[in-house]
Design a protein around this motif. Structure first.
Motif, PDB file in Angstrom:
ATOM      1  N   SER A 245       0.820  -1.212   0.000  1.00  0.00           N
ATOM      2  CA  SER A 245       0.000   0.000   0.000  1.00  0.00           C
ATOM      3  C   SER A 245       0.855   1.265   0.000  1.00  0.00           C
ATOM      4  O   SER A 245       0.390   2.321  -0.412  1.00  0.00           O
ATOM      5  CB  SER A 245      -0.961   0.003   1.184  1.00  0.00           C
ATOM      6  OG  SER A 245      -0.256   0.070   2.395  1.00  0.00           O
ATOM      7  N   SER A 246       2.084   1.162   0.423  1.00  0.00           N
ATOM      8  CA  SER A 246       2.936   2.362   0.436  1.00  0.00           C
ATOM      9  C   SER A 246       3.519   2.669  -0.937  1.00  0.00           C
ATOM     10  O   SER A 246       3.875   3.807  -1.207  1.00  0.00           O
ATOM     11  CB  SER A 246       4.058   2.215   1.456  1.00  0.00           C
ATOM     12  OG  SER A 246       5.018   1.286   1.006  1.00  0.00           O
ATOM     13  N   VAL A 247       3.624   1.689  -1.812  1.00  0.00           N
ATOM     14  CA  VAL A 247       4.237   1.927  -3.127  1.00  0.00           C
ATOM     15  C   VAL A 247       3.248   1.790  -4.285  1.00  0.00           C
ATOM     16  O   VAL A 247       3.632   1.974  -5.433  1.00  0.00           O
ATOM     17  CB  VAL A 247       5.429   0.963  -3.372  1.00  0.00           C
ATOM     18  CG1 VAL A 247       6.527   1.207  -2.373  1.00  0.00           C
ATOM     19  CG2 VAL A 247       4.991  -0.479  -3.372  1.00  0.00           C
ATOM     20  N   GLY A 248       1.986   1.475  -4.014  1.00  0.00           N
ATOM     21  CA  GLY A 248       1.020   1.220  -5.082  1.00  0.00           C
ATOM     22  C   GLY A 248       0.641   2.459  -5.872  1.00  0.00           C
ATOM     23  O   GLY A 248       0.921   2.569  -7.065  1.00  0.00           O
ATOM     24  N   SER A 249      -0.004   3.390  -5.224  1.00  0.00           N
ATOM     25  CA  SER A 249      -0.473   4.606  -5.888  1.00  0.00           C
ATOM     26  C   SER A 249      -0.545   5.708  -4.844  1.00  0.00           C
ATOM     27  O   SER A 249      -0.442   5.443  -3.646  1.00  0.00           O
ATOM     28  CB  SER A 249      -1.845   4.362  -6.522  1.00  0.00           C
ATOM     29  OG  SER A 249      -2.814   4.147  -5.514  1.00  0.00           O
ATOM     30  N   PRO A 250      -0.753   6.943  -5.279  1.00  0.00           N
ATOM     31  CA  PRO A 250      -0.868   8.023  -4.280  1.00  0.00           C
ATOM     32  C   PRO A 250      -2.049   7.823  -3.324  1.00  0.00           C
ATOM     33  O   PRO A 250      -1.959   8.162  -2.147  1.00  0.00           O
ATOM     34  CB  PRO A 250      -1.060   9.280  -5.134  1.00  0.00           C
ATOM     35  CG  PRO A 250      -0.414   8.955  -6.433  1.00  0.00           C
ATOM     36  CD  PRO A 250      -0.648   7.490  -6.637  1.00  0.00           C
ATOM     37  N   GLU A 251      -3.145   7.241  -3.816  1.00  0.00           N
ATOM     38  CA  GLU A 251      -4.304   6.995  -2.944  1.00  0.00           C
ATOM     39  C   GLU A 251      -3.991   5.902  -1.915  1.00  0.00           C
ATOM     40  O   GLU A 251      -4.366   6.006  -0.747  1.00  0.00           O
ATOM     41  CB  GLU A 251      -5.525   6.589  -3.774  1.00  0.00           C
ATOM     42  CG  GLU A 251      -6.049   7.682  -4.672  1.00  0.00           C
ATOM     43  CD  GLU A 251      -5.271   7.795  -5.974  1.00  0.00           C
ATOM     44  OE1 GLU A 251      -4.600   6.819  -6.371  1.00  0.00           O
ATOM     45  OE2 GLU A 251      -5.315   8.879  -6.585  1.00  0.00           O
ATOM     46  N   SER A 252      -3.316   4.855  -2.369  1.00  0.00           N
ATOM     47  CA  SER A 252      -2.976   3.791  -1.422  1.00  0.00           C
ATOM     48  C   SER A 252      -1.918   4.267  -0.427  1.00  0.00           C
ATOM     49  O   SER A 252      -1.905   3.825   0.726  1.00  0.00           O
ATOM     50  CB  SER A 252      -2.501   2.542  -2.157  1.00  0.00           C
ATOM     51  OG  SER A 252      -1.294   2.784  -2.836  1.00  0.00           O
ATOM     52  N   TYR A 253      -1.055   5.193  -0.853  1.00  0.00           N
ATOM     53  CA  TYR A 253      -0.077   5.764   0.079  1.00  0.00           C
ATOM     54  C   TYR A 253      -0.784   6.592   1.151  1.00  0.00           C
ATOM     55  O   TYR A 253      -0.387   6.576   2.315  1.00  0.00           O
ATOM     56  CB  TYR A 253       0.955   6.610  -0.656  1.00  0.00           C
ATOM     57  CG  TYR A 253       2.004   7.194   0.258  1.00  0.00           C
ATOM     58  CD1 TYR A 253       2.969   6.387   0.826  1.00  0.00           C
ATOM     59  CD2 TYR A 253       2.007   8.551   0.567  1.00  0.00           C
ATOM     60  CE1 TYR A 253       3.923   6.908   1.681  1.00  0.00           C
ATOM     61  CE2 TYR A 253       2.958   9.086   1.413  1.00  0.00           C
ATOM     62  CZ  TYR A 253       3.908   8.270   1.963  1.00  0.00           C
ATOM     63  OH  TYR A 253       4.844   8.793   2.813  1.00  0.00           O
TER      64      TYR A 253
END
Length: 129
Positions: A51-59
Protein backbone atom coordinates in the motif's frame (compact mmCIF):
# COMPACT_ATOMS: atom_id res chain seq x y z
CA UNK A 1 16.91 -59.97 51.48
CA UNK A 2 14.76 -56.97 51.60
CA UNK A 3 15.32 -54.40 48.99
CA UNK A 4 14.87 -50.79 49.90
CA UNK A 5 13.82 -48.66 46.97
CA UNK A 6 14.08 -44.97 47.49
CA UNK A 7 11.79 -42.93 45.33
CA UNK A 8 12.72 -39.43 44.40
CA UNK A 9 10.17 -36.84 45.28
CA UNK A 10 9.49 -35.28 41.92
CA UNK A 11 6.94 -32.62 41.25
CA UNK A 12 3.77 -33.71 39.53
CA UNK A 13 3.73 -30.58 37.38
CA UNK A 14 6.32 -28.24 35.99
CA UNK A 15 6.09 -24.83 37.67
CA UNK A 16 7.28 -22.53 34.89
CA UNK A 17 7.05 -19.47 37.11
CA UNK A 18 9.64 -20.95 39.50
CA UNK A 19 12.26 -21.80 36.87
CA UNK A 20 15.05 -19.25 36.71
CA UNK A 21 16.72 -19.30 33.32
CA UNK A 22 20.20 -17.90 32.85
CA UNK A 23 20.56 -14.90 30.56
CA UNK A 24 21.75 -16.93 27.53
CA UNK A 25 18.63 -19.09 27.87
CA UNK A 26 16.40 -16.01 27.90
CA UNK A 27 18.15 -14.66 24.79
CA UNK A 28 17.68 -18.02 23.08
CA UNK A 29 13.95 -18.11 23.85
CA UNK A 30 13.53 -14.48 22.76
CA UNK A 31 15.34 -15.33 19.52
CA UNK A 32 12.79 -18.03 18.80
CA UNK A 33 9.83 -15.88 19.82
CA UNK A 34 11.03 -12.96 17.69
CA UNK A 35 11.49 -15.26 14.71
CA UNK A 36 7.96 -16.63 15.04
CA UNK A 37 6.58 -13.11 15.48
CA UNK A 38 8.36 -11.85 12.39
CA UNK A 39 7.13 -14.80 10.36
CA UNK A 40 3.54 -14.41 11.50
CA UNK A 41 3.55 -10.66 10.84
CA UNK A 42 4.98 -11.04 7.34
CA UNK A 43 1.55 -10.72 5.62
CA UNK A 44 0.89 -7.47 7.50
CA UNK A 45 4.29 -6.06 6.59
CA UNK A 46 3.88 -7.05 2.94
CA UNK A 47 0.44 -5.44 2.75
CA UNK A 48 1.77 -2.26 4.34
CA UNK A 49 4.64 -2.21 1.88
CA UNK A 50 2.29 -2.84 -1.05
CA UNK A 51 0.00 0.00 0.00
CA UNK A 52 2.94 2.36 0.44
CA UNK A 53 4.24 1.93 -3.13
CA UNK A 54 1.02 1.22 -5.08
CA UNK A 55 -0.47 4.61 -5.89
CA UNK A 56 -0.87 8.02 -4.28
CA UNK A 57 -4.30 6.99 -2.94
CA UNK A 58 -2.98 3.79 -1.42
CA UNK A 59 -0.08 5.76 0.08
CA UNK A 60 -2.61 8.07 1.73
CA UNK A 61 -4.40 5.06 3.22
CA UNK A 62 -1.00 3.69 4.33
CA UNK A 63 -0.25 6.95 6.15
CA UNK A 64 -3.66 6.82 7.83
CA UNK A 65 -3.08 3.26 9.05
CA UNK A 66 0.50 3.84 10.20
CA UNK A 67 -0.51 7.08 11.91
CA UNK A 68 -2.54 5.13 14.46
CA UNK A 69 -0.64 4.93 17.79
CA UNK A 70 -1.49 1.25 18.26
CA UNK A 71 -0.09 0.40 14.83
CA UNK A 72 3.02 2.43 15.65
CA UNK A 73 3.41 0.45 18.85
CA UNK A 74 3.00 -2.81 16.92
CA UNK A 75 5.58 -1.70 14.37
CA UNK A 76 7.95 -0.71 17.19
CA UNK A 77 7.55 -4.23 18.61
CA UNK A 78 8.30 -5.68 15.18
CA UNK A 79 11.35 -3.44 14.93
CA UNK A 80 12.59 -4.80 18.26
CA UNK A 81 11.88 -8.36 17.09
CA UNK A 82 13.94 -7.79 13.97
CA UNK A 83 16.83 -6.15 15.83
CA UNK A 84 16.89 -8.85 18.50
CA UNK A 85 16.62 -11.66 15.97
CA UNK A 86 19.44 -10.17 13.91
CA UNK A 87 21.80 -9.57 16.86
CA UNK A 88 21.06 -12.94 18.47
CA UNK A 89 21.52 -14.64 15.09
CA UNK A 90 25.02 -13.19 14.83
CA UNK A 91 25.71 -14.41 18.37
CA UNK A 92 24.52 -17.92 17.52
CA UNK A 93 26.61 -17.98 14.36
CA UNK A 94 29.67 -17.13 16.44
CA UNK A 95 28.74 -19.82 18.96
CA UNK A 96 28.46 -22.33 16.09
CA UNK A 97 32.04 -21.42 15.14
CA UNK A 98 33.04 -22.11 18.78
CA UNK A 99 33.72 -18.45 19.55
CA UNK A 100 32.66 -17.35 23.02
CA UNK A 101 31.37 -20.67 24.29
CA UNK A 102 32.93 -20.26 27.73
CA UNK A 103 30.44 -19.43 30.47
CA UNK A 104 31.56 -15.84 31.10
CA UNK A 105 31.84 -15.04 27.39
CA UNK A 106 28.40 -16.55 26.70
CA UNK A 107 26.83 -14.46 29.45
CA UNK A 108 28.55 -11.31 28.22
CA UNK A 109 27.50 -11.90 24.63
CA UNK A 110 23.90 -12.50 25.73
CA UNK A 111 23.95 -9.27 27.71
CA UNK A 112 25.45 -7.48 24.71
CA UNK A 113 22.70 -8.81 22.42
CA UNK A 114 20.02 -7.41 24.72
CA UNK A 115 21.73 -4.05 25.10
CA UNK A 116 22.49 -3.61 21.39
CA UNK A 117 19.05 -4.73 20.22
CA UNK A 118 17.23 -2.45 22.66
CA UNK A 119 19.52 0.49 21.85
CA UNK A 120 19.05 0.06 18.11
CA UNK A 121 15.30 -0.25 18.60
CA UNK A 122 15.16 2.99 20.59
CA UNK A 123 17.36 4.85 18.11
CA UNK A 124 15.48 3.67 15.03
CA UNK A 125 12.12 4.03 16.78
CA UNK A 126 12.82 7.67 17.63
CA UNK A 127 14.01 8.27 14.06
CA UNK A 128 10.92 6.63 12.52
CA UNK A 129 8.28 7.85 14.98
Amino acid sequence: MTEVILKKQRPKHLALNEIRLPLPGIVSILHRVSGVGLFLMLPLLLSLFGSSVGSPESYASYKAVVGNPLVKLLLLGLLWAYMHHFCAGIRFLLLDMHKGIELAAARNSARLVLIVSLTLTVLLGVKLW
